[in-house]
Design a protein around this motif. Structure first.
Motif, PDB file in Angstrom:
ATOM      1  N   MET A  25      -0.237  -5.849  -4.712  1.00  0.00           N
ATOM      2  CA  MET A  25       0.907  -6.909  -3.849  1.00  0.00           C
ATOM      3  C   MET A  25      -0.044  -8.090  -3.505  1.00  0.00           C
ATOM      4  O   MET A  25      -1.079  -8.374  -3.608  1.00  0.00           O
TER       5      MET A  25
ATOM      6  N   GLU B  52       0.390  -4.482 -12.447  1.00  0.00           N
ATOM      7  CA  GLU B  52      -0.374  -3.438 -11.763  1.00  0.00           C
ATOM      8  C   GLU B  52       0.293  -2.785 -11.054  1.00  0.00           C
ATOM      9  O   GLU B  52       0.790  -3.269  -9.858  1.00  0.00           O
ATOM     10  N   LYS B  53       0.561  -1.420 -10.912  1.00  0.00           N
ATOM     11  CA  LYS B  53       1.034  -0.859 -10.012  1.00  0.00           C
ATOM     12  C   LYS B  53       0.473  -0.594  -8.656  1.00  0.00           C
ATOM     13  O   LYS B  53      -0.836  -0.590  -8.601  1.00  0.00           O
ATOM     14  N   GLY B  54       1.261  -0.959  -7.601  1.00  0.00           N
ATOM     15  CA  GLY B  54       0.338  -1.170  -6.351  1.00  0.00           C
ATOM     16  C   GLY B  54      -0.134  -2.297  -5.989  1.00  0.00           C
ATOM     17  O   GLY B  54      -0.585  -2.627  -4.901  1.00  0.00           O
TER      18      GLY B  54
END
Length: 195
Positions: free
Chosen positions: A30, A26-28
């Protein structure tokens, strides 16, 4: 001149498989920084340096705790540049930590406060490190207030577990751990290959 760490290292983070997969896919998304008052390297995202097996064992051990969110232990790999590192394997930084400790003791005494303590468990291990956390966090604060560059990461050796053999200077769970304070130090994540 010689304190900047050059090159990239591999870090491994023990977690639940769902978290590992989200970070990778998933992008973003963290990892959260740990901000407990007992984090021995201060606040940051923790990784075992070049130690996949220890990261997996940590996740497996954590899963046994009934309040743990780990249902399926997994390991997340990271490619890391330590950047400006408060390296507790370097004499220069150990001196800095000692000065901070002495300064912190003076401040606590001046204001009549009780200094946080590290807690030694029944088996002699020091897993709750409130004093160490306070000293590391104060080091960051003092460094910035003196006009220094903010540390990107903290690195230290941790002696943990039972003696490897009778009269040993080695423990079963010895490892080098890093706490990443600046997320830009993490150049990428990966799912480690099974062996």
């Amino acid at each position: 001149m010689y304190t900047r760490r050059s090159g990239l290292i591999l870090g491994f983070h023990g977690c639940d498989k769902s978290i590992r997969d989200r970070v990778v896919n998933e992008k973003g998304f963290m990892l959260k920084k740990s901000e407990n008052d007992y984090d021995w390297l201060g606040h940051g995202t923790y990784f075992w340096e070049n130690n996949h097996e220890r990261a997996l064992h940590f996740a497996q051990e954590l899963m046994k705790n009934p309040t743990s969110s780990i249902k399926e232990p997994a390991v997340l790999g990271a490619v890391i540049d330590l950047g400006w590192c408060l390296d507790l394997l370097d004499s220069k930084f150990l001196k800095e930590i000692k000065i901070t400790h002495d300064t912190l003791c003076d401040a606590y005494n001046t204001f009549g406060l009780k200094l946080p303590k590290n807690i030694v468990s029944k088996n002699g291990e020091m897993l709750v490190r409130k004093l160490d956390c306070a000293v590391i966090q104060a080091t960051h604060t003092l460094n910035i207030s003196a006009g220094g560059k903010d540390y990107d990461s903290v690195r230290g050796v941790f002696f943990e577990g039972d003696d490897l053999y009778e009269n040993a200077g080695f423990k079963h769970k010895n490892h080098i751990q890093i706490a990443i304070r600046n997320q830009d130090c993490i150049k990428g994540f990966f799912i480690p290959r099974d062996f």
